[in-house]
Design a protein around this motif. Structure first.
Motif, mmCIF file in Angstrom:
data_model
loop_
_atom_site.group_PDB
_atom_site.id
_atom_site.type_symbol
_atom_site.label_atom_id
_atom_site.label_comp_id
_atom_site.label_asym_id
_atom_site.label_seq_id
_atom_site.Cartn_x
_atom_site.Cartn_y
_atom_site.Cartn_z
ATOM 1 N N ALA A 33 19.920 28.824 -30.384
ATOM 2 C CA ALA A 33 18.890 30.045 -29.109
ATOM 3 C C ALA A 33 18.465 28.408 -28.256
ATOM 4 C CB ALA A 33 17.807 30.229 -30.225
ATOM 5 N N PHE A 34 19.242 28.604 -27.463
ATOM 6 C CA PHE A 34 19.016 27.948 -25.917
ATOM 7 C C PHE A 34 17.902 28.971 -25.245
ATOM 8 C CE2 PHE A 34 22.189 25.967 -27.748
ATOM 9 C CZ PHE A 34 22.275 24.188 -27.576
ATOM 10 N N SER A 35 17.362 28.568 -24.522
ATOM 11 C CA SER A 35 16.591 29.599 -23.605
ATOM 12 C C SER A 35 17.878 29.699 -21.892
ATOM 13 C CB SER A 35 15.251 28.910 -23.350
ATOM 14 O OG SER A 35 14.820 29.738 -21.948
ATOM 15 N N PRO A 36 17.999 31.113 -21.513
ATOM 16 C CA PRO A 36 18.212 30.547 -19.977
ATOM 17 C C PRO A 36 17.217 30.445 -19.660
ATOM 18 C CG PRO A 36 17.973 33.113 -21.145
ATOM 19 C CD PRO A 36 17.253 32.283 -22.356
ATOM 20 N N GLU A 37 16.350 30.289 -19.712
ATOM 21 C CA GLU A 37 15.378 30.444 -18.647
ATOM 22 C C GLU A 37 15.864 28.924 -17.570
ATOM 23 O OE1 GLU A 37 11.967 30.907 -16.438
ATOM 24 O OE2 GLU A 37 12.716 31.867 -17.878
ATOM 25 N N ASN A 38 15.835 29.003 -16.525
ATOM 26 C CA ASN A 38 16.305 27.488 -15.102
ATOM 27 C C ASN A 38 17.499 27.051 -15.695
ATOM 28 O OD1 ASN A 38 16.226 26.939 -12.924
ATOM 29 N ND2 ASN A 38 15.144 25.490 -14.345
#
Lengths: 288, 334
Positions: A210-215
């Motif tokens: 669940a890696f965050s797509p943020e930056n």
């Protein structure tokens, strides 16, 4: 229609800056051969006078030849002050010949060819490297670059998988060199004796993490089927295609956009690639 | 300026003193470009059955010698001077196309450049068109060859001589004693040839082609294709090549030779994957490369309307039919 994509005139030059024939290889020595898996070897290559044949950017390509057998394009997986490395899977006649070489043997080398990973554009971003099988080879050049320029990038995650433990490439990097300097997540397709790490396919593991797509920019490389499912997972996780980067393979003879073989639409993989974002690939015809 | 036809042999002999002269001679009645022996009669009645491209891009060309033991690699280059006489406007344009591909964008091809620098072109404007000609549909005129060093126009008993370049000026100086002022009484009209055939190759063709990438017409158009590659080999603008090696123990020679995108193993990779696995994809790629992709990259079309492929295809495939279908937006069976 998009405006004409005239490439700027590229002069092939040698180390002294003299224009050279871009189709002419130089003879180089294989100074070290590492057996990565039963069918993948890494070849460390140096000119006879102890220099690196050329200075590639991460993701760029080298045309390697076994004289009398043939010539093919490979990604450069690593470079140092005085050598370059390519990791090669045995799949055909030429790679078979490469695999039968011994340390000290001579091969033809020309390059570097193609564009490279957008190291400038992704500055300041978190980087997620996703690789499957031999697909880690081109990605490794960028991982090494990011580790060397650590201050230019945010968090670094490497998620890599292959069919079995035996098929994992660059074991000393993924188990020893990298874990202390970035986050490394390894998986194999099926459970096996002696393996206490993660088991499962790369796309599933990617979603679990669940890696965050943020930056975050993603560099994705592996077999087509893995790319397809990973891309679907990444889209589900909220990543945009502009931020997912991959490299393409295509049969090539010249490496300089002339022989005609590696085109996808009006782009030549050897010249305009091999690095594309997924959104760039969407604009090309489906002939990959 | 004009050159009387009875002075032509003398003019050619003067050229032959300065460089190799290549001109069309009869081969069982069909004109073919040959190295002139100083005797043979030029055969100028129609365009040659094979294009002149191998003057610049030989069908097989040695690139370098190598020795695996010594690590030695030595480049092979050819710097002979060649003058081609009687080349038609379409084939002159094809050389301009090859220049784009080999010289002007991206990397410069050393082998091509050496030959190109040594080549002088003396064009002959057409006095009539063949059944399969469609050059004016591709935006060029059978009456002029602006890319040639010299253009000759047939005026019956003489050729008018027009020089376009410094290389052309050199030749007019060489011919000085043979040239005379134009008499103005042309017995045979030239400069007014019109192609009967009009392919509807409008300027929107590249967009229209790309937009119909997934059109079922490609199945129909390619159905008869034998994959023989004839169209590529007789095409003046096709420039795909393969690189091979001739090996003799530890040493050998690398060469490049013509290839064809119509061959089944052309883009097949080690391991078996082929992005263009059937003749449908291969024919589509060939047409799109000529009529769309090359435009996108270099701003010009990679077809000069010489009609050789239309004339020679053993399966009667016709690129002008594809252009018609696409320009008119009709179905292949319509």
């Amino acid at each position: 229609m998009a405006e004409s994509i005239r490439a700027a005139n590229i002069e092939a030059k040698n180390a002294d800056g003299r224009a050279v024939n871009p189709l002419l290889p130089c003879m180089c020595r294989v100074i070290r051969i590492t057996e990565e898996t039963p069918d993948v070897k890494t070849f460390r290559i140096q000119t006879p006078d102890g220099a690196k044949p050329f200075d590639p950017m991460p993701g760029q390509l080298a045309m390697l030849s076994v004289m009398g057998v043939g010539e093919a394009m490979f990604s450069v997986t690593a470079k140092d002050d005085d050598w370059i490395e390519s990791s090669i899977k045995k799949v055909g006649q030429l790679t078979e010949a490469l695999h039968s070489l011994s340390e000290g043997d001579l091969i033809g080398v020309r390059g570097p060819y193609g564009n490279h990973f957008p190291v400038e554009d992704i500055k300041g971003k978190d980087l997620l490297f996703v690789g499957g099988g031999i697909g880690l080879a081109p990605v490794r050049s960028l991982i090494r670059y990011a580790l060397e320029h650590r201050e230019d990038y945010g968090s670094l995650d490497v998620l890599y998988g292959s069919r079995s433990y035996g098929d994992l490439v660059f074991k000393s990097d993924i188990f020893e060199n990298w874990p202390s300097r970035c986050n490394v997540h390894i998986t194999i397709d099926n459970a096996e004796d002696g393996w206490d790490g993660h088991v499962g396919f790369v796309p599933t593991y990617l979603e679990e993490k669940a890696f965050s797509p943020e930056n975050k920019a993603v560099v994705l490389c592996g077999p087509p089927i893995m790319i397809k499912f990973c891309l679907a997972s990444l889209m589900k996780m909220g990543f945009s295609k502009e931020n997912v980067i991959t490299t393409l393979e295509m049969r090539m003879k010249c490496g300089v956009g002339k022989c005609g073989r590696c085109n996808i639409g009006s782009k030549y993989v050897c010249l305009d690639g091999p690095v594309f974002t997924m959104s760039e690939l969407d604009d090309l015809p489906d002939e990959k | 300026m004009e050159l009387k036809k009875d002075k032509l042999t003398e003019a050619l002999l003067l050229l032959r003193g300065a460089s190799n002269v290549i001109l069309p001679v009869s081969n069982d009645g069909a004109p073919v470009f040959k190295l002139w022996d100083g005797v043979a009669e030029p055969c100028l009645s129609a365009n040659t059955s094979l294009p002149p491209k191998d003057l610049l891009f030989p069908r097989s060309e040695k690139m370098y010698d190598y020795n695996v033991k010594t690590g030695n690699i030595s480049e092979i280059s050819s710097n002979k001077k060649q003058t081609v006489f009687g080349i038609r406007p379409c084939d002159v344009r094809s050389i301009e196309n090859l220049d784009h591909a080999f010289l002007e964008s991206g990397y410069t091809d050393s082998y091509y450049k050496t030959r190109r620098d040594g080549l002088t072109t003396i064009a002959l404007a057409c006095t009539e068109t063949a059944r399969t000609c469609f050059c004016d549909s591709m935006g060029l005129s059978p009456n002029d060859a602006p890319g040639a060093d010299i253009v000759l126009n047939d005026r019956g008993d003489a050729y008018t001589v027009k020089s376009n370049t410094e290389k052309g000026e050199e030749i007019t100086r060489l011919w000085k004693s043979l040239l005379s002022k134009e008499t103005g009484k042309a017995s045979k009209a030239s400069g007014s040839v019109v192609c009967d055939f009009k392919a509807r190759a409008d300027k929107d063709l590249p967009e229209k082609l790309v937009a119909r990438f997934d059109d079922p017409m490609w199945d129909k158009l390619s159905k008869a294709c034998l994959g023989c590659g004839c169209c590529s080999f007789i095409c003046p603008t096709c420039y795909c090549f393969d690189i091979g090696r001739e090996n003799h123990g530890a040493s050998g020679t690398a060469f490049r030779c013509w290839d064809s995108c119509m061959f089944s193993d052309y883009s097949r990779m080690a391991g078996g994957h082929d992005p263009r696995p059937s003749k449908k994809e291969r024919l589509r790629n060939r047409y799109l490369h000529k009529l769309a992709y090359f435009n996108l990259r270099y701003g010009v079309t990679l077809c000069v309307g010489c009609g050789r492929c239309v004339d020679k295809c053993p399966a009667n495939l016709d690129v002008t039919r594809a252009m018609d279908i696409i320009s008119e937006g009709v179905r292949a069976d319509g």
